[in-house]
Design a protein around this motif. Structure first.
Motif, mmCIF file in Angstrom:
data_model
loop_
_atom_site.group_PDB
_atom_site.id
_atom_site.type_symbol
_atom_site.label_atom_id
_atom_site.label_comp_id
_atom_site.label_asym_id
_atom_site.label_seq_id
_atom_site.Cartn_x
_atom_site.Cartn_y
_atom_site.Cartn_z
ATOM 1 N N ALA A 23 -3.102 13.507 -1.646
ATOM 2 C CA ALA A 23 -2.739 12.149 -1.268
ATOM 3 C C ALA A 23 -3.588 11.165 -2.060
ATOM 4 N N GLU A 24 -2.967 10.069 -2.480
ATOM 5 C CA GLU A 24 -3.639 9.055 -3.284
ATOM 6 C C GLU A 24 -3.111 7.707 -2.838
ATOM 7 N N LEU A 25 -3.980 6.718 -2.706
ATOM 8 C CA LEU A 25 -3.531 5.406 -2.252
ATOM 9 C C LEU A 25 -3.388 4.452 -3.432
ATOM 10 N N TRP A 26 -2.195 3.882 -3.605
ATOM 11 C CA TRP A 26 -1.959 2.887 -4.649
ATOM 12 C C TRP A 26 -1.890 1.513 -3.989
ATOM 13 N N SER A 27 -2.547 0.518 -4.562
ATOM 14 C CA SER A 27 -2.591 -0.824 -3.964
ATOM 15 C C SER A 27 -2.052 -1.878 -4.920
ATOM 16 N N PHE A 28 -1.216 -2.770 -4.412
ATOM 17 C CA PHE A 28 -0.622 -3.844 -5.224
ATOM 18 C C PHE A 28 -0.606 -5.143 -4.433
ATOM 19 N N GLU A 29 -0.628 -6.256 -5.148
ATOM 20 C CA GLU A 29 -0.392 -7.570 -4.528
ATOM 21 C C GLU A 29 1.031 -7.986 -4.869
ATOM 22 N N LYS A 36 0.875 -1.182 0.000
ATOM 23 C CA LYS A 36 0.000 0.000 0.000
ATOM 24 C C LYS A 36 0.908 1.227 0.000
ATOM 25 N N MET A 37 0.792 2.026 -1.035
ATOM 26 C CA MET A 37 1.642 3.224 -1.103
ATOM 27 C C MET A 37 0.771 4.462 -1.035
ATOM 28 N N ASN A 38 1.076 5.316 -0.065
ATOM 29 C CA ASN A 38 0.377 6.593 -0.004
ATOM 30 C C ASN A 38 1.217 7.586 -0.794
ATOM 31 N N VAL A 39 0.636 8.073 -1.895
ATOM 32 C CA VAL A 39 1.360 8.968 -2.809
ATOM 33 C C VAL A 39 1.067 10.406 -2.393
ATOM 34 N N LEU A 40 2.073 11.052 -1.804
ATOM 35 C CA LEU A 40 1.870 12.407 -1.283
ATOM 36 C C LEU A 40 2.447 13.437 -2.247
#
Ligand code: HEM
Length: 135
Positions: free
Chosen positions: A120-126, A5-9
């Motif tokens: 801020a934007e949340l990027w999600s990856f497996e 989970k990356m919070n893109v600031l």
């Protein structure tokens, strides 16, 4: 399967130092969250204005449980206090933007006031594959 989970600031040039100062003073509570695996604050060096707050979790549920926990609120206490001081709400009501309002800051004697990030934007990856150094 672990998730990232990356919070893109989005951080203006003027607020970069302040953002890094706040993270250097971070609560350090996330380390004891159930299912937490890794955290890194990534500074852009290619002229863009987006920092990545990289976190890795044992599962999606572990991440969600953390974002709904006291530990998340306490881990964001500084930023919330700074934003709160500008009379802007924070917390769940801002959809993806958890825990931080957008206010114009003034100093509190320790760094610049107000939110350090303008977006801020949340990027999600497996994590499909991962490896580390041999030996
Ligand atoms: C509007 C959204 C958000 C903003 C502006 C933001 C900004 C910040 C700031 C400035 C800090 C430093 C401590 C503080 O000032 O309180 C912090 C801590 C942290 N943030 Fe966020 N954050 C947001 C949401 C999230 C989300 C969704 C994640 C998950 C990927 C995340 C991951 C972290 C972690 C792991 C810490 C360290 C907490 C600790 O030390 O216990 N943040 N955040």
């Amino acid at each position: 399967m672990s998730v990232v989970k990356m919070n893109v600031l989005t951080v203006s040039a003027e607020m970069r130092e302040e953002l890094e100062r706040r993270f250097s003073n971070r609560a350090g509570i996330v380390e004891s969250a159930d299912g937490f695996e890794w955290f890194e604050l990534l500074r852009p060096v290619d002229g863009t204005d987006r920092y990545l707050v990289y976190t890795r979790w044992r599962s999606e549920e572990d991440f969600t449980r953390w974002t709904e926990s006291q530990a998340f609120q306490r881990g964001h206490a500084q930023a919330a206090a700074e934003a709160g001081a500008q009379g802007h709400g924070h917390g769940q009501e801002q959809g993806q933007e958890q825990g931080h309002g957008h206010g114009q800051g003034h100093g509190h004697g320790h760094g610049q006031g107000g939110p350090a990030a303008s977006g801020a934007e949340l990027w999600s990856f497996e994590v499909v594959q991962s490896t580390g150094p041999q030996g």
